[in-house]
Design an enzyme around this catalytic site. Structure first.
Site, mmCIF file in Angstrom:
data_model
loop_
_atom_site.group_PDB
_atom_site.id
_atom_site.type_symbol
_atom_site.label_atom_id
_atom_site.label_comp_id
_atom_site.label_asym_id
_atom_site.label_seq_id
_atom_site.Cartn_x
_atom_site.Cartn_y
_atom_site.Cartn_z
ATOM 1 N N ASP A 52 0.835 -1.187 0.000
ATOM 2 C CA ASP A 52 0.000 0.000 0.000
ATOM 3 C C ASP A 52 0.880 1.252 0.000
ATOM 4 O O ASP A 52 1.857 1.335 0.747
ATOM 5 C CB ASP A 52 -0.884 -0.038 1.255
ATOM 6 C CG ASP A 52 -1.867 1.097 1.327
ATOM 7 O OD1 ASP A 52 -2.732 1.177 0.443
ATOM 8 O OD2 ASP A 52 -1.769 1.903 2.269
ATOM 9 N N GLU A 95 1.474 -0.413 -5.114
ATOM 10 C CA GLU A 95 0.519 0.652 -5.390
ATOM 11 C C GLU A 95 1.381 1.899 -5.571
ATOM 12 O O GLU A 95 1.899 2.435 -4.588
ATOM 13 C CB GLU A 95 -0.464 0.836 -4.245
ATOM 14 C CG GLU A 95 -1.475 1.938 -4.523
ATOM 15 C CD GLU A 95 -2.362 2.251 -3.332
ATOM 16 O OE1 GLU A 95 -3.552 2.524 -3.543
ATOM 17 O OE2 GLU A 95 -1.867 2.247 -2.192
#
Length: 650
Positions: free
Chosen positions: A319, A355
């Site tokens: 993330d 990401e």
């Protein structure tokens, strides 16, 4: 000495690091009774050996030193602290404003803080990662996925054990899933503004430490995850963990002191060099992990090795991944932390997915991570949506279908193509809502992205108009077919295969309820069957998942690896691609097979049926794949798929 709680002959040795603490106490708990043991300091390490205890012992730490938040010092012995290397905790985190009381309040937080549990970790057999790039990733919110699943026993709903249920595995196999990507399964805490609103974190992107699993998802600890990985591997399905190394739930200076802040705030978090008390907020979550610090880097590597050694997971999705490569000069794809992950002997063969964006300076890093990283491709997401909405360029869509080599350098694409994920509109909501509807989050509908490249067919939200319902389903099918036709790795959000909805909420992180819980009883079975047929087709023709750059040149068999054609069967020119009104084209791919030489996808976003004149190769003919989408007539707003086979093959 390895940090954490290490079982030795006759007892347990505890070790925790702090560069600036004056003293640290190990706190052992027997029920509510607490025993404090002063730890010995050597360099930055504090250690204590406790004889006569073993697996199951519950513990935490307390640290003392300067308390000067303006200088980044937060020591407070009244705060019970979680071990950064804890691998199991005895209960979920519950936010309480008293966790953030200042030192002068002298409030003991031990009754509010879960305790770490000493456990003996068992390695699993080491085997190569099962997932290979080009496959189908299925993104799962573990709790939401099974809370309403009628075939999963009530005791297993909302847990990792649900993913081992035969009905669930059968569903994944029907969709030809190559790997599940599990949204965070490590222990998290609610953002402090949620409990007063009667809300709770439903996604898990708010960790306290990095190794301990969320007890609500894994009541059996790491063994639960290991058993789930084993069961999915037996079905030929890999497991990817979504991990958060960019911030923690301790939030900004008004947040709680739970672990890192109370042990060594200046080491674990990034601070403004000119204001040592000011936390850098490149994440939008109040703090930013200092991933370039050697001790933090070591903790990240320890965490990744821990999950590979003790569960056998196939890889990781990171993330806000630029944080892991962030230095004082911004994102650096050659940062030491990223390089050490790739070079590590335990991690070198795992799939690594970034990401590739955060909100810090230069934080949009799509295409910059380099090999062997795969990257979520939001350009692909938006270009697919915009094409089918009607304002996207056909040439942009073709670029995404071919692997986005305008973004990814080299001979192989590293793109993870998707149309929807947990963050944003679900696939069905893209065709039913022009605007976000996040009122239930109780932030005045200010949260979440304002631009979703969505459309509603003239009615906002649910409708009984069957013409609109049919048009929406048609657009969903078109986007699914586009996704499954795209080269490289693809990702499907759980439930999108059968039309799940979140009622237009595009930021449902705070909705641990029926908004995000998947409704298995009312799913669209016809749409599910359509998705499964797409998945089967993609698995049959490896060319669709191929990551190699297309050339447009003929191979040894005289067949070009790709052709981009108009309805007349002629190659599209640069002028054609530059026409913003171009709403149809065909992508014809060579399969490399003798019995089925080519596969063609005819894209028609116009409001009229179109006839594509594709010339078959000698002794071959085009055969329709989907009875509802014939070769000769491509219906309005649809994708037709035809396969070139030997004329006598039927």
């Amino acid at each position: 000495m390895r940090p954490g709680a290490n079982i030795e002959n006759g007892g347990v040795r505890f070790s925790v690091d702090s560069a600036s603490a004056h003293a640290i106490w190990l706190c052992l708990f027997d029920g509510e009774a607490e025993t404090r043991i002063a730890m010995e300091k050597s360099g930055d390490a504090f250690t204590a050996f406790v004889p006569g205890i073993g697996e199951g012992a519950r513990y935490g730490y307390r640290a003392d030193g300067p308390f000067d938040p303006d200088r980044g010092r937060w020591f407070d012995p009244a705060k019970l602290l979680m071990d950064p290397h804890a691998t199991r905790i005895d209960g979920p985190w519950r936010h309480d404003p008293r966790l953030a009381l200042p030192r002068e309040a002298a409030f003991d937080t031990a009754p509010l803080v879960p305790k770490a549990i000493v456990e003996r970790l068992l390695p699993v057999g080491r085997c190569p990662a099962m997932f290979r790039r080009g496959g189908l990733i299925y993104e799962i919110n573990v709790r939401a996925f099974s809370m309403l699943h009628p075939d999963v026993p009530a005791s297993d709903r909302g847990t990792l054990a649900a993913l081992r249920h035969p009905t669930v595995i059968d569903h994944l196999r029907r969709l030809c899933v190559d790997a599940v990507e599990l949204m965070p399964v490590t222990a998290w805490i609610d953002e402090r503004h949620l409990p007063p609103l009667g809300l709770g974190n439903a996604w898990g992107y708010n960790p306290v430490t990095f190794m301990a699993l969320e007890p609500r998802l894994a009541p059996g600890g790491i063994a639960d995850l290991a058993m789930t990985v084993e069961a999915l591997h037996a079905a030929g399905i890999g497991v990817i963990l979504d991990l958060v190394f960019n911030h923690t739930g301790e939030s900004d200076r008004h947040g709680a002191t739970l672990s890192f802040r109370g042990l060594d705030n200046g080491v674990f978090y990034r601070h403004d060099p000119s204001e040592p008390g000011l936390l850098v907020n490149d994440t939008g979550c109040g703090n930013t992990i200092a991933c370039d610090h050697p001790r933090v880097r070591g903790m990240i590597l320890d965490t990744l090795r821990h999950f590979v050694r003790h569960t056998g997971v196939d890889g990781f999705r990171f993330d806000l991944a630029p944080i892991m490569g962030r230095t004082t000069d911004g994102f650096d794809p050659g940062a030491e932390t990223l390089r050490m992950i790739v070079a590590d002997e335990w991690l070198a063969d795992r799939v690594l997915i970034a990401e590739p964006w955060d909100i810090g300076p230069g934080g949009y890093a799509l295409g910059r991570f380099g090999e062997p990283w795969l990257e979520w491709n939001d350009r692909c997401r938006d270009d697919i949506r915009r094409f089918w909405r009607g304002d996207g360029r056909a040439g942009d869509l073709a670029t995404r279908l071919a692997g986005s080599f305008d973004i990814f350098a080299g001979d192989e694409t590293r793109s993870v193509n998707f149309v929807a994920c947990h963050d944003g509109f679900m696939l069905a909501d893209l065709t039913a809502y022009r605007n976000k509807h996040n009122e239930a989050n109780r932030e005045g509908n200010r949260d979440g992205h304002d631009e979703n490249f969505s459309w509603n067919h003239g009615v906002e939200g649910a409708t009984h108009d069957q013409n609109i319902v049919a048009a929406r389903i048609g657009d969903i099918k078109a986007m699914l077919a586009t996704l499954f036709a795209s080269r490289g790795t693809i990702m499907l959000a759980a439930g999108d295969e059968f039309g799940r909805t979140q009622g237009g909420n595009n930021n449902a992180y705070a909705q641990d309820n029926e908004t995000v819980w998947i409704d298995w009883l009312n799913r669209n079975l016809e749409l599910e069957a359509f998705t499964a047929s797409l998945a089967s087709l993609r698995r049959r023709f490896a060319v669709l998942g191929d990551t190699v750059r297309l050339t447009g040149m003929p191979g040894e068999d005289g067949i070009a690896d790709v052709e981009w054609l108009g309805t007349d069967g002629a190659p599209l020119s640069a002028r054609d691609w530059d026409n913003p009104a171009l709403g149809c084209f065909a992508m014809v791919l060579a399969t490399g097979e003798k019995s089925a030489q080519r596969i063609a996808f005819a894209f028609n976003r116009t409001g009229a049926p179109l006839r594509f004149h594709l010339r078959p190769s000698p002794q071959m003919e085009w055969l329709s794949w989907d009875k509802a989408a014939t070769f000769v007539e491509t219906p309005p707003r649809s994708v037709s798929i035809v396969i070139e086979q030997a004329a006598n093959a039927r």
